[in-house]
Each structure stands twice: as C-alpha cells, then as structure tokens.
Design an enzyme around this catalytic site. Structure first.
Site, PDB file in Angstrom:
ATOM      1  N   SER A 146      43.370   4.986 -16.029  1.00 57.36           N
ATOM      2  CA  SER A 146      44.582   5.304 -16.799  1.00 57.36           C
ATOM      3  C   SER A 146      44.947   6.754 -16.528  1.00 57.36           C
ATOM      4  O   SER A 146      44.065   7.570 -16.216  1.00 57.36           O
ATOM      5  CB  SER A 146      44.289   5.136 -18.296  1.00 57.36           C
ATOM      6  N   TYR A 160      38.532   6.540 -25.359  1.00 55.08           N
ATOM      7  CA  TYR A 160      39.337   5.879 -24.329  1.00 55.08           C
ATOM      8  C   TYR A 160      39.490   6.785 -23.098  1.00 55.08           C
ATOM      9  O   TYR A 160      39.220   6.361 -21.969  1.00 55.08           O
ATOM     10  CB  TYR A 160      40.713   5.519 -24.898  1.00 55.08           C
TER      11      TYR A 160
HETATM   12  N1  LIG Z   1      49.043  -1.073 -21.146  1.00 52.06           N
HETATM   13  C1  LIG Z   1      48.956   0.187 -20.776  1.00 52.06           C
HETATM   14  O1  LIG Z   1      49.862   1.001 -21.025  1.00 52.06           O
HETATM   15  C2  LIG Z   1      47.766   0.689 -20.007  1.00 52.06           C
HETATM   16  C3  LIG Z   1      47.802   1.998 -19.517  1.00 52.06           C
HETATM   17  C4  LIG Z   1      46.719   2.480 -18.798  1.00 52.06           C
HETATM   18  C5  LIG Z   1      45.616   1.677 -18.564  1.00 52.06           C
HETATM   19  N2  LIG Z   1      45.608   0.399 -19.057  1.00 52.06           N
HETATM   20  C6  LIG Z   1      44.412  -0.403 -18.800  1.00 52.06           C
HETATM   21  O2  LIG Z   1      44.757  -1.633 -18.200  1.00 52.06           O
HETATM   22  C7  LIG Z   1      43.833  -2.642 -18.617  1.00 52.06           C
HETATM   23  C8  LIG Z   1      44.580  -3.813 -19.214  1.00 52.06           C
HETATM   24  O3  LIG Z   1      45.338  -3.343 -20.320  1.00 52.06           O
HETATM   25  P1  LIG Z   1      46.411  -4.239 -21.085  1.00 52.06           P
HETATM   26  O4  LIG Z   1      47.469  -3.313 -21.547  1.00 52.06           O
HETATM   27  O5  LIG Z   1      46.789  -5.411 -20.276  1.00 52.06           O
HETATM   28  O6  LIG Z   1      45.535  -4.680 -22.357  1.00 52.06           O
HETATM   29  P2  LIG Z   1      45.692  -5.966 -23.296  1.00 52.06           P
HETATM   30  O7  LIG Z   1      45.062  -5.588 -24.589  1.00 52.06           O
HETATM   31  O8  LIG Z   1      47.102  -6.422 -23.303  1.00 52.06           O
HETATM   32  O9  LIG Z   1      44.793  -7.061 -22.558  1.00 52.06           O
HETATM   33  C9  LIG Z   1      43.410  -6.836 -22.388  1.00 52.06           C
HETATM   34  C10 LIG Z   1      42.711  -8.129 -22.052  1.00 52.06           C
HETATM   35  O10 LIG Z   1      41.305  -7.850 -22.014  1.00 52.06           O
HETATM   36  C11 LIG Z   1      40.623  -8.772 -22.843  1.00 52.06           C
HETATM   37  N3  LIG Z   1      39.432  -8.161 -23.420  1.00 52.06           N
HETATM   38  C12 LIG Z   1      39.365  -7.191 -24.365  1.00 52.06           C
HETATM   39  N4  LIG Z   1      38.094  -6.924 -24.679  1.00 52.06           N
HETATM   40  C13 LIG Z   1      37.322  -7.746 -23.908  1.00 52.06           C
HETATM   41  C14 LIG Z   1      35.927  -7.955 -23.792  1.00 52.06           C
HETATM   42  N5  LIG Z   1      35.040  -7.269 -24.537  1.00 52.06           N
HETATM   43  N6  LIG Z   1      35.479  -8.882 -22.910  1.00 52.06           N
HETATM   44  C15 LIG Z   1      36.364  -9.597 -22.160  1.00 52.06           C
HETATM   45  N7  LIG Z   1      37.690  -9.451 -22.237  1.00 52.06           N
HETATM   46  C16 LIG Z   1      38.176  -8.529 -23.098  1.00 52.06           C
HETATM   47  C17 LIG Z   1      41.641  -9.168 -23.921  1.00 52.06           C
HETATM   48  O11 LIG Z   1      41.314 -10.409 -24.540  1.00 52.06           O
HETATM   49  C18 LIG Z   1      42.931  -9.214 -23.110  1.00 52.06           C
HETATM   50  O12 LIG Z   1      43.100 -10.470 -22.477  1.00 52.06           O
HETATM   51  C19 LIG Z   1      42.885  -1.959 -19.627  1.00 52.06           C
HETATM   52  O13 LIG Z   1      41.718  -1.536 -18.959  1.00 52.06           O
HETATM   53  C20 LIG Z   1      43.682  -0.767 -20.090  1.00 52.06           C
HETATM   54  O14 LIG Z   1      42.867   0.283 -20.550  1.00 52.06           O
HETATM   55  C21 LIG Z   1      46.653  -0.115 -19.774  1.00 52.06           C
END
Ligand SMILES: NC(=O)c1ccc[n+]([C@@H]2O[C@H](COP(=O)([O-])OP(=O)(O)OC[C@H]3O[C@@H](n4cnc5c(N)ncnc54)[C@H](O)[C@@H]3O)[C@@H](O)[C@H]2O)c1
Length: 253
Positions: A146, A160
């Site tokens: 991120s 985080y």
């Molecule tokens: N959305 C953003 O703005 C953003 C920005 C930077 C980084 N990210 C990173 O991208 C990745 C995906 O983010 P997102 O926004 O799609 O998140 P989200 O919350 O929409 O989806 C996350 C998914 O991971 C699954 N999950 C959560 N905990 C889990 C566990 N312990 N075991 C197995 N599965 C698990 C959830 O059920 C979900 O399907 C993450 O690593 C997040 O940190 C997201």
C-alpha cells in the site's frame, strides 16, 4: 491469453480487489484457486465463474493460520494442479467507529491479528508454495502492499502501515533469494481503491483523498488487477523486486 495453463492462487479472493483479480485471471486463461475466510462469498464467486465455464476452486482458510493455509493449498493443487502464480492479496485495516486506533490505545490482540493476516500470511503461502516453484524453476509472486507502507497516512493505524512496509522489505528480499530459481517477486502499492475495505470510513475522508489525487478519483479494483496481471505475465519476465504504485498519482511515493 497471457495466463493460459497457469495455476494462480489469490488470497482474499472473495471480495474487493481479490474478486477482480480472480475474475481477470480466470478470463485470461488461468485456473484460479481462491483462499478466503469468507466461505459464503468465496463459494458463490467460484460457482458463478464455474457456471461461465471458467476453472476456479474455492478453499476456506484464515490466511494467518499456517496449518489452514497448507490444507487450502493442498486442496487447490489437487483440484487445479501445481500453483505457479501466487497473489498475496488478503489484508485487513481495522477501524473503530470509522477511525484508526492510535497506537497508545491499541490492544496487543489487534496488533498481532493485523501482523498475522497482513504479513505472516505472506510467509505462510511463500513457505508452502515456493518449494514447488523452485523445483519447477518457475514462479510468479505478487503481494499487495500500500502507499501507506511508504508514507504517513492519518486514515490508517500503525499496525496497517507497519505491515505494508514489511511487505516491501519481504518483496525485495525474496526477489533476491528466489530470482536464481526463475521466480519473480513484486509488490503493488495501491492508493485509495473503492472496495468494502475503504467504505468503513467517513465518506468525506475518501472524498478528500480523491481531491488530493491528481486523477481526482478513487481507483477501481480492476485497475489494480490490470497491473497484477502485467507483473505475472511473460511481458514482465525481467521485472522483479519492484513496488508499483497504482494510486492515480496520490502521494507519488
Ligand atoms: N482498497 C484500498 O484502498 C487498498 C489500498 C491499499 C492496499 N490495499 C490492500 O489490497 C488488499 C485487498 O484489499 P481490499 O480493499 O480488496 O479489501 P476487502 O476488505 O474489500 O477484501 C479483502 C478480502 O480478504 C479477505 N480476508 C480478510 N481477512 C482474511 C483472512 N484472515 N483470511 C483469509 N481471507 C481474509 C476478506 O474476506 C475479503 O474477501 C489488502 O491487502 C489491502 O490492504 C487496499
């Protein structure tokens, strides 16, 4: 299609960016294993894509639990074949009433949980799947970091950003270690992407980010997936140890 004959494993593949990754890889010719803690959405996604004639298999696991990750990998490899492409996407960013908890008030359990899900999970899947990649002398690994791993952001908590910075160090180290075995290791640093993860904060906070972003909007999960598919395709065969921002120019970290 760029991922024909590939077997891709996406962690956290049931929702948000992970769901876009699963669908894009499946439509690009890959057999795709989904590992997620959300059984309901994961199984529904696998069914929907299987009904469309695509090769997808769902395995339930908490990515922080090594034994559960091993069982999930075994089930996916039994169904689809050896995994050659690993996308470490699962991640959490706990908030309290939409706000990050300051470090001096955070519970040790919350700190450890975020380490388990966001960082130890990446060790788990690399430890389980890299031996096969080394043996076959081919592998592709991408981890979801991120921009919060590179710059201070007051909309996330210390656990985080610590985990996302850790993934950058791990990516570079693993790229060095695994490169001689034909394996590339890269990371993506998304900016603010419109998924359930960011909808937990006040709408104004996301609007502020959009205004600070040169492209004046949040990103879409599909735009992160496009970069990930590039990094695991043959077109990026000489790209390793890199962290690619997909952030609309936000922060330019
Ligand atoms: N959305 C953003 O703005 C953003 C920005 C930077 C980084 N990210 C990173 O991208 C990745 C995906 O983010 P997102 O926004 O799609 O998140 P989200 O919350 O929409 O989806 C996350 C998914 O991971 C699954 N999950 C959560 N905990 C889990 C566990 N312990 N075991 C197995 N599965 C698990 C959830 O059920 C979900 O399907 C993450 O690593 C997040 O940190 C997201």
């Amino acid at each position: 299609m760029r991922h024909d004959k590939r077997v891709v494993l996406v962690t956290g593949g049931s929702g948000g960016i992970g769901e876009a990754l699963v669908e894009r890889y499946a439509r690009d010719g890959a057999a795709v294993g989904i590992v997620d803690v959300n059984e309901e959405t994961g199984a529904a996604l696998a069914r929907r894509l299987a009904d469309a004639g695509l090769g997808v298999h769902f395995a339930h696991a908490d990515v922080g639990d090594f034994a559960a990750c091993e069982a999930a990998c075994r089930a996916i490899e039994a169904a689809l074949g050896p995994v050659d492409t690993l996308v470490n996407n699962a991640g959490i960013s706990p908030k309290h009433a939409g706000k990050p908890m300051p470090v001096w008030q955070m519970s040790p359990d919350e700190w450890r949980r975020v380490m388990d899900v966001n960082v130890n999970s990446v060790f788990n899947f690399c430890r389980i799947l890299a031996p096969g990649m080394v043996e076959r002398r081919f592998g592709r690994i991408v981890s979801m970091s991120s921009v919060a791993g590179k710059a201070y952001l007051d909309i996330v908590a210390a656990h985080y950003s610590t985990t996302k910075a850790a993934l950058i160090g791990m990516t570079r180290h693993l790229a060095g270690e695994l490169g001689p075995h034909g394996i590339t290791v890269n990371a993506i640093a998304p900016g603010r992407i419109d998924t359930p993860l960011v909808r937990g904060v006040a709408r104004e906070a996301n609007e502020k980010v959009a205004q600070e972003t040169p492209l004046r909007r949040l990103g879409a999960p599909d735009e992160v997936a496009s970069t990930c598919l590039f990094l695991t395709s043959d077109e990026a065969a000489f790209v390793t140890g890199q962290v690619i921002d997909v952030a609309g120019g936000w922060l330019m970290t």
